[in-house]
Structure formats: C-alpha cells, structure tokens
Design an enzyme around this catalytic site. Structure first.
Site, PDB file in Angstrom:
ATOM      1  N   ASP A  98      44.366  76.443  34.325  1.00 31.26           N
ATOM      2  CA  ASP A  98      44.344  76.335  35.778  1.00 31.26           C
ATOM      3  C   ASP A  98      45.708  75.781  36.177  1.00 31.26           C
ATOM      4  OD1 ASP A  98      44.135  75.534  38.404  1.00 31.26           O
ATOM      5  OD2 ASP A  98      42.095  74.771  38.197  1.00 31.26           O
ATOM      6  N   TYR A 106      47.977  80.493  53.753  1.00 30.07           N
ATOM      7  CA  TYR A 106      48.635  81.395  52.787  1.00 30.07           C
ATOM      8  C   TYR A 106      50.119  81.574  53.142  1.00 30.07           C
ATOM      9  CZ  TYR A 106      49.252  85.727  50.036  1.00 30.07           C
ATOM     10  OH  TYR A 106      49.676  86.688  49.152  1.00 30.07           O
TER      11      TYR A 106
HETATM   12  P1  NAP Z   1      44.359  88.989  42.076  1.00 32.21           P
HETATM   13  O1  NAP Z   1      44.084  90.430  41.781  1.00 32.21           O
HETATM   14  O2  NAP Z   1      43.338  88.188  42.811  1.00 32.21           O
HETATM   15  O3  NAP Z   1      44.727  88.270  40.674  1.00 32.21           O
HETATM   16  C1  NAP Z   1      45.098  86.921  40.651  1.00 32.21           C
HETATM   17  C2  NAP Z   1      44.818  86.346  39.270  1.00 32.21           C
HETATM   18  O4  NAP Z   1      45.150  84.940  39.303  1.00 32.21           O
HETATM   19  C3  NAP Z   1      43.329  86.436  38.876  1.00 32.21           C
HETATM   20  O5  NAP Z   1      43.199  86.756  37.521  1.00 32.21           O
HETATM   21  C4  NAP Z   1      42.846  85.036  39.183  1.00 32.21           C
HETATM   22  O6  NAP Z   1      41.660  84.669  38.489  1.00 32.21           O
HETATM   23  C5  NAP Z   1      44.052  84.215  38.756  1.00 32.21           C
HETATM   24  N1  NAP Z   1      44.002  82.845  39.281  1.00 32.21           N
HETATM   25  C6  NAP Z   1      43.434  82.411  40.436  1.00 32.21           C
HETATM   26  N2  NAP Z   1      43.510  81.084  40.528  1.00 32.21           N
HETATM   27  C7  NAP Z   1      44.167  80.641  39.412  1.00 32.21           C
HETATM   28  C8  NAP Z   1      44.544  79.362  38.936  1.00 32.21           C
HETATM   29  N3  NAP Z   1      44.262  78.231  39.604  1.00 32.21           N
HETATM   30  N4  NAP Z   1      45.200  79.277  37.741  1.00 32.21           N
HETATM   31  C9  NAP Z   1      45.473  80.400  37.030  1.00 32.21           C
HETATM   32  N5  NAP Z   1      45.129  81.635  37.441  1.00 32.21           N
HETATM   33  C10 NAP Z   1      44.479  81.766  38.612  1.00 32.21           C
HETATM   34  O7  NAP Z   1      45.710  88.837  42.942  1.00 32.21           O
HETATM   35  P2  NAP Z   1      46.906  89.895  43.179  1.00 32.21           P
HETATM   36  O8  NAP Z   1      46.584  90.702  44.373  1.00 32.21           O
HETATM   37  O9  NAP Z   1      47.266  90.558  41.907  1.00 32.21           O
HETATM   38  O10 NAP Z   1      48.070  88.890  43.621  1.00 32.21           O
HETATM   39  C11 NAP Z   1      48.959  88.311  42.693  1.00 32.21           C
HETATM   40  C12 NAP Z   1      50.022  87.533  43.444  1.00 32.21           C
HETATM   41  O11 NAP Z   1      50.694  88.396  44.359  1.00 32.21           O
HETATM   42  C13 NAP Z   1      49.450  86.386  44.291  1.00 32.21           C
HETATM   43  O12 NAP Z   1      50.321  85.280  44.256  1.00 32.21           O
HETATM   44  C14 NAP Z   1      49.409  86.974  45.676  1.00 32.21           C
HETATM   45  O13 NAP Z   1      49.480  85.992  46.690  1.00 32.21           O
HETATM   46  C15 NAP Z   1      50.670  87.838  45.651  1.00 32.21           C
HETATM   47  N6  NAP Z   1      50.662  88.908  46.653  1.00 32.21           N
HETATM   48  C16 NAP Z   1      49.676  89.870  46.650  1.00 32.21           C
HETATM   49  C17 NAP Z   1      49.704  90.854  47.624  1.00 32.21           C
HETATM   50  C18 NAP Z   1      48.675  91.941  47.669  1.00 32.21           C
HETATM   51  O14 NAP Z   1      48.699  92.720  48.624  1.00 32.21           O
HETATM   52  N7  NAP Z   1      47.774  92.059  46.707  1.00 32.21           N
HETATM   53  C19 NAP Z   1      50.716  90.859  48.583  1.00 32.21           C
HETATM   54  C20 NAP Z   1      51.690  89.867  48.559  1.00 32.21           C
HETATM   55  C21 NAP Z   1      51.656  88.897  47.576  1.00 32.21           C
HETATM   56  P3  NAP Z   1      40.211  85.118  39.104  1.00 32.21           P
HETATM   57  O15 NAP Z   1      39.978  86.511  38.656  1.00 32.21           O
HETATM   58  O16 NAP Z   1      39.251  84.134  38.498  1.00 32.21           O
HETATM   59  O17 NAP Z   1      40.317  85.002  40.589  1.00 32.21           O
END
Ligand code: NAP
Length: 249
Positions: free
Chosen positions: A65, A157
């Site tokens: 975490d 966020y």
């Molecule tokens: P995602 O699919 O929700 O994947 C995030 C991963 O991080 C999941 O495996 C999650 O575990 C894990 N996680 C959550 N809390 C954590 C913690 N405390 N310690 C360690 N790992 C943790 O997210 P994503 O869409 O790929 O996004 C990845 C990054 O890109 C994020 O920082 C997000 O803000 C950024 N981002 C995303 C978008 C978009 O459109 N998707 C746009 C701009 C920026 P769980 O499966 O248990 O939740």
C-alpha cells in the site's frame, strides 16, 4: 543500445497490476526491463507477473500500500535484494473518489490525497536514495490533465494531480545534477476501469471536448512513459508531457 531499449534495467511500477500501470510494465518488459509491481490487488498482481514472465523477463509482484512509509521502504529493500538494482520508478497508483465540493467529506479528500500524492512522495523518497547513490535514475509520475484544467466533481483528484506537478518540478531540481531525471505525464481520458465506470452520456460529452474525438488507450500513456525513462529523453527533466488527444491545449 537503441535509445528506447531498457535492457537489464529494473523498473518499479506502482499500481502496476491493472490498467495503465500494467500496460507500462508490459511495454517496459518488451523493451528488456525487469519489472517490480507495487499494488494492493493481489489477484491482478499474480496474473500480470505471469504475463511479464511470459515475455522472458524477471518480474516480482509485491503487495504494497503506497500510503504506508514502512511498507514502501521494506518493498524497496526487497527490490534491491531480489533484483540487485532500481533504475526506474513509475508513480502510477491512483484512485478517484468523486463528489461535488459542498458534499465532499474529509475522508474522500484525505484518501485521494494520501494515495495519489503522499504515496508518490513516499515511493520517490525511497527510490531516490538508491538512485542518488547510483548517480542515475528515472522517475515518472502519472498526473492528469484534470490537475491542469480542473474538472467539476474532482476537486480532491485535481488537487492531488496538480500537487504531483509541483512535486515533480521540485524533485527534478533537487536531483538534476546527480544524473536522476523526474518528469510527469498528464493523461487525458484513457479507456480503463477508471473511465469505464463513467455513464455513457458523460463519456459522449468528453469525446466532444477532445480535439482528436476519442478517448486514449493505456498504450498511449505507456509509450510516453517509455520515452521518459529511456536514453532518448536523457536531457529532459521537470517536464509534464500531456497525452490527451489535444484536450487542454
Ligand atoms: P486503475 O485501473 O484503477 O488501476 C490502479 C491500480 O492501482 C489498481 O491495481 C489498484 O488496485 C492500485 N492501487 C490503488 N490503491 C493503491 C494503493 N494504495 N497502493 C498500491 N496500489 C494501489 O487505474 P488507471 O486508470 O490505470 O490509472 C492509473 C493512473 O493513471 C492513476 O494515477 C490515475 O489517476 C491516472 N490517470 C488515469 C486516467 C484514466 O483516464 N484512466 C487519466 C489520467 C490519469 P485495486 O485494483 O485494488 O483498485
């Protein structure tokens, strides 16, 4: 070595089990890196580690975490024990807990700031100690276009991601003379579980605002990350690379 190859480098990717982090790890492994994933999702960790190993690279999945300083410090020690080095850190773990400002409670604010911003601080601090000794390293944090242009319902966020931009530039200035670069990527709206949850009418409105007319894919962010950790970007630090189909320009 061609400038975008990562042969024998060791990369830590937080939140690397799913979504954008998983895509970054797979691309880095294809380019020759060994990958360590810090994530809380044990099931997804296992399957992504298997995918990385199938590419012929060493891979390690650690349940970490990123909000726990002790867990992060311990995990970085394990990386050094098992992999022998740490060349690249991708601060990718992040969450949303959306709500309009007047209805947002403190736990929503604290949780998002804790994971997205404090988690990146803790991982960067631990990795930077190793990189400073080695006089080389690459740090990339995944921010968001929302941290630059704002978004209703995402004050927490947006604040966390804007914080990452200031954090990135400060760390870049601290580490620049020691061979360590620190950059950020600001993705727009990318097709992952995070955006999958949005209602269709919201997604349609988003598409209308994006000059390129479509949401991005995790691979678009992964390619930008590869550039920023590779030798091709050796003279770039403190930069925020927007990957958003023109949104926010
Ligand atoms: P995602 O699919 O929700 O994947 C995030 C991963 O991080 C999941 O495996 C999650 O575990 C894990 N996680 C959550 N809390 C954590 C913690 N405390 N310690 C360690 N790992 C943790 O997210 P994503 O869409 O790929 O996004 C990845 C990054 O890109 C994020 O920082 C997000 O803000 C950024 N981002 C995303 C978008 C978009 O459109 N998707 C746009 C701009 C920026 P769980 O499966 O248990 O939740």
């Amino acid at each position: 070595m061609p400038p975008m190859q990562l042969t024998n480098r060791v990369a830590v990717i937080t939140g690397g089990a799913r979504g954008i982090g998983r895509e970054i790890a797979l691309l880095f492994a294809k380019e020759g890196a060994d990958c360590v994933l810090f994530d809380v999702n044990e099931q997804a960790l296992q399957s992504t580690v298997q995918e990385l190993e199938a590419l012929g690279r060493r891979a390690l999945g650690l349940v970490v975490d990123v909000t726990s300083a002790a867990a992060v410090e311990d995990a970085v020690s394990k990386v050094l024990d098992k992999m022998g080095r740490l060349d690249i850190l991708i601060n990718n773990a992040g969450i949303t807990q959306d709500g309009l400002l007047v209805r947002m409670d403190e736990t929503q604010w604290d949780r998002v700031l804790d994971i997205n911003l404090k988690g990146s601080f803790l991982c960067t601090r631990a990795a930077a100690k190793v990189m400073l000794k080695a006089r080389s390293g690459r740090i990339v944090s995944i921010a968001s276009i929302v941290g630059i242009i704002g978004n209703p319902g995402q004050a927490n966020y947006a604040a966390s991601k804007a914080g990452l931009v200031g954090f990135t530039k400060s760390v870049a200035r601290e580490l620049a003379s020691r061979g360590v670069t620190c950059n950020a990527i600001a993705p727009g709206f990318i097709q992952t579980d995070m955006t999958h949850r949005l209602p269709e009418d919201v997604k349609q409105r988003l598409r209308e605002q994006i000059p390129m007319g479509t949401l991005g894919e995790p691979g678009d962010v992964a390619q930008a990350a590869l550039f920023l950790v590779s030798d091709a970007s050796r003279y770039i630090t403190g930069h925020v690379l927007v990957v958003a189909g023109g949104l926010g320009m």
